[in-house]
Design an enzyme around this catalytic site. Sequence first.
Site, PDB file in Angstrom:
ATOM      1  N   LYS A  45       0.851  -1.189   0.000  1.00 18.08           N
ATOM      2  CA  LYS A  45       0.000   0.000   0.000  1.00 18.08           C
ATOM      3  C   LYS A  45       0.883   1.233   0.000  1.00 18.08           C
ATOM      4  O   LYS A  45       1.706   1.429   0.900  1.00 18.08           O
ATOM      5  CB  LYS A  45      -0.910  -0.008   1.233  1.00 18.08           C
ATOM      6  CG  LYS A  45      -1.777   1.227   1.316  1.00 18.08           C
ATOM      7  CD  LYS A  45      -2.774   1.155   2.458  1.00 18.08           C
ATOM      8  CE  LYS A  45      -3.594   2.430   2.520  1.00 18.08           C
ATOM      9  NZ  LYS A  45      -4.562   2.403   3.628  1.00 18.08           N
TER      10      LYS A  45
ATOM     11  N   LYS B 166      -2.193  -1.544  -3.814  1.00 19.37           N
ATOM     12  CA  LYS B 166      -3.038  -0.361  -3.760  1.00 19.37           C
ATOM     13  C   LYS B 166      -2.203   0.896  -3.858  1.00 19.37           C
ATOM     14  O   LYS B 166      -1.215   0.980  -3.135  1.00 19.37           O
ATOM     15  CB  LYS B 166      -3.804  -0.388  -2.430  1.00 19.37           C
ATOM     16  CG  LYS B 166      -4.701   0.801  -2.222  1.00 19.37           C
ATOM     17  CD  LYS B 166      -5.336   0.717  -0.862  1.00 19.37           C
ATOM     18  CE  LYS B 166      -6.067   2.026  -0.637  1.00 19.37           C
ATOM     19  NZ  LYS B 166      -6.367   2.243   0.735  1.00 19.37           N
TER      20      LYS B 166
HETATM   21  C1  PBG Z   1      -7.529   3.336   5.480  1.00 22.86           C
HETATM   22  C2  PBG Z   1      -7.793   3.268   4.020  1.00 22.86           C
HETATM   23  C3  PBG Z   1      -7.598   4.233   3.022  1.00 22.86           C
HETATM   24  C4  PBG Z   1      -8.112   3.696   1.833  1.00 22.86           C
HETATM   25  C5  PBG Z   1      -8.557   2.419   2.137  1.00 22.86           C
HETATM   26  N1  PBG Z   1      -8.344   2.165   3.478  1.00 22.86           N
HETATM   27  C6  PBG Z   1      -7.089   5.614   3.095  1.00 22.86           C
HETATM   28  C7  PBG Z   1      -5.718   5.911   3.465  1.00 22.86           C
HETATM   29  O1  PBG Z   1      -4.867   5.053   3.679  1.00 22.86           O
HETATM   30  O2  PBG Z   1      -5.467   7.114   3.582  1.00 22.86           O
HETATM   31  C8  PBG Z   1      -8.166   4.380   0.500  1.00 22.86           C
HETATM   32  C9  PBG Z   1      -9.233   3.911  -0.435  1.00 22.86           C
HETATM   33  C10 PBG Z   1      -9.488   4.797  -1.610  1.00 22.86           C
HETATM   34  O3  PBG Z   1      -8.832   5.827  -1.829  1.00 22.86           O
HETATM   35  O4  PBG Z   1     -10.410   4.451  -2.347  1.00 22.86           O
HETATM   36  N2  PBG Z   1      -6.230   3.409   5.875  1.00 22.86           N
END
Ligand code: PBG
Length: 323
Positions: free
Chosen positions: A194, A247
């Site tokens: 991520k 992601k």
């Molecule tokens: C929580 C989380 C996030 C997303 C999914 N889970 C945001 C982040 O890490 O700031 C992003 C999902 C999206 O942008 O569609 N940590």
Amino acid sequence: MFPVHRPRRLRKNETIRRMVRETSLSPDDFIYPLFVTFGKSVRKEISSMPGCFQESVDKIVKHAKEVYSLGIPSVMLFGIPEHKDEIGSNAYDEHGVVQNAINAIKDAVPELVVITDVCMCEYTSHGHCGIIKDGDVQNDPTLELLSKEAVSHAKAGADMVAPSDMMDGRVEAIRFALDEEGFSEIPIMSYAAKYASAFYGPFREAAESTPQFGDRRSYQMDPANRREALKEVALDIEEGADIVMVKPALAYLDIISDVRDAFDVPVAAYNVSGEYSLVKAAGRLGWIDEKRVMMEILTSIKRAGADVILTYFAKEAAKILNK
Ligand code: PBG
């Protein structure tokens, strides 16, 4: 006769193209994200994500039924609690928004696979993904909270948990906690690679989780790194992840492809909020053919190697695929 090789022979008409098509999409591939909020009869559109809503439990249940009726097997739940605090206590409250939603959805649509996002940022007043000390997120103390959160989701009836915080060791901590509480059959889908991405912007409006100071670069990955993704994924698999996620998806197709080649577990990819909003905005301006761009993006994510795609387009794409 010149030339011998004429690839166009296999592109002559739609039927022949269908015969040699290498990648196909199905509603089975999708997980649809839902945003649960407190209150009753709430259905508030997220301005930067047209077609997506913050919804109270009663509305979420209806929505979940619709999702399942389109052939989409699964939803991912995010919670927006009424009260946020320093340690995100609503995240592991047995009567928290997500816990209530899981209960209600599993009652109404038992076949739908309910996955929960396990993270602190939606529940903390500072918007970071864990406990703060000296201006940074503390890794090991955060693991305890994440484990409590995952167990509380499992107790409420979640079918799968998906840690998205990027703390080191969280998959193992959550696996142990689940097993200890009798949930050894609940799989973990880890947000393994991520990245600290600007593509999450609209989501943070949706989940009201913008960090109040600093950013997430001390725990999420540097977008410039490719080899490091394989390390993160390997660690998560070693710690017990059943599905690993990359992601965002679109700007990270190389990472999806690398992970697909290197490991044998199912690979998920998150077609994130910013990727959705860009397409919606350009579509509204009439600058692109929104539906075709949507299908092309989803196909490319699958072609790169994703088995599962988390996407806000899931319902629209399923409607096209079901025709
Ligand atoms: C929580 C989380 C996030 C997303 C999914 N889970 C945001 C982040 O890490 O700031 C992003 C999902 C999206 O942008 O569609 N940590």
